[in-house]
Scaffold this active site. Structure first.
Site: not given
Length: 255
Positions: A15, A17, A59, A86, A148, A161, A196
Site C-alpha cells: 500500500s 508509497l 515482518d 517503505c 521523512s 516518528y 497515503t
C-alpha cells in the site's frame, strides 16, 4: 542499473508509497517481491501485476521472517539487486501530555519498525547483493530508504516518528561507505506530505488544507511521484550516500 534487469524487494509494498513504487518498477520492466504484513492487499497487488511480482508476508523486524522472504524472492527470480524500504508506522503522542508522559512502549515500537526494521532489511539484503555479479559500473545492488521531512521539521507529537526517520537519515552515509566495498549504493528519500493510507478517513476539506501547505505544487504528493524518484536513483550510478527531500519546498510548522 538497468531497470529491465532489476529484481527488487519493496517493504511496505502492499500500500501507499510502497505500492506506488512496486507499480512504477514493474511498469519499467523490473521484477518485484512485495514484502509486507498486509497479506490480502499484497496478494491482490501481486495478482494484478502477474508474473513480474510476488508477495512475501514479512515482518521487517524479525530476522527469520526476512530471511525466509528473501529465500522466496531469490527462488522465484534468481537474485535480488534492489531494496526499497517503505515499511513504517507512526504515532501522535506528546513527550508530556494531558494523560502523562509519552508511552515508552509506543516510542520503542516506532523505532523498532521504522529504524531497526530498515537496518535489518539492509544488512540481510546486502549480504545477498554481495554475491551478485557486478554490472558494467561495478554495481551489485542499490538500496533506497524512506525517511521523512519529519527528520528535519518534526511537529508537536512526532518525537518518536522524527527520531526514527532522523536515524535513517543519519545512517545513510555510513552504510553507503560500508557497502562501497561490495558495489552497493545507498540513498534515502525524505518525502513531505503524500497521499497515503495515513490520510484515509480524513474529511476532504482537511486533506485539501494539508495539500495547500505545500508551496508548489500545492497538493499532496502522489505515490507514483515517489516511485519515479526511486527509478531515477536506481538508474543514476553517481547517486550515493545522500538524502533527497521530495517535498514541494514544504517546511513543516510546529503543528
Amino acid at each position: 542499473m538497468d531497470l529491465s534487469k532489476l529484481v527488487a524487494v519493496v517493504t511496505g509494498g502492499a500500500s501507499g508509497l510502497g505500492a506506488g513504487t512496486v507499480r512504477n518498477l514493474v511498469n519499467s520492466g523490473a521484477k518485484v517481491a512485495i514484502f509486507d504484513l498486509q497479506e490480502e492487499l499484497g496478494t491482490e497487488l501481486a495478482g494484478e501485476l502477474g508474473e513480474a511480482a510476488i508477495f512475501c508476508k514479512t515482518d521487517v523486524t524479525d530476522e527469520a521472517s526476512v530471511t525466509a522472504a528473501l529465500d522466496q524472492a531469490v527462488e522465484r527470480f534468481g537474485y535480488v539487486n534492489t531494496l526499497v524500504n517503505c515499511a513504517g508506522i507512526g504515532v501522535a503522542e506528546k513527550t508530556m501530555g494531558k494523560k502523562g508522559p509519552h508511552s515508552l512502549k509506543s516510542f520503542s515500537k516506532v523505532l523498532e519498525v521504522n529504524l531497526i526494521g530498515t537496518f535489518n532489511m539492509i544488512r540481510l539484503t546486502a549480504e545477498r547483493m554481495s554475491e551478485n555479479t557486478p554490472n558494467e559500473n561495478e554495481e551489485r545492488g542499490v538500496i533506497v530508504n524512506t525517511a521523512s521531512v519529519a527528520a528535519y521539521d518534526g511537529q508537536i507529537g512526532q518525537a518518536a516518528y522524527s527520531a526514527s526517520k532522523g536515524g535513517i537519515v543519519g545512517m545513510t552515509l555510513p552504510i553507503a561507505r560500508d557497502l562501497s566495498s561490495v558495489g552497493v549504493r545507498v540513498v534515502t528519500i525524505a518525502p513531505g506530505l503524500f497521499d497515503t493510507p495515513a490520510f484515509q478517513g480524513l474529511p476532504e476539506k482537511a486533506v485539501d488544507a494539508l495539500g495547500k501547505m505545500t508551496p508548489f505544487p500545492s497538493r499532496l504528493g502522489k505515490a507514483s511521484e515517489f516511485g519515479c524518484l526511486v527509478n531515477s536513483i536506481i538508474i543514476n550510478p553517481m547517486l550515493n550516500g545522500e538524502t533527497i527531500r521530495l517535498d514541494g519546498a514544504i517546511r513543516m510548522q510546529p503543528r
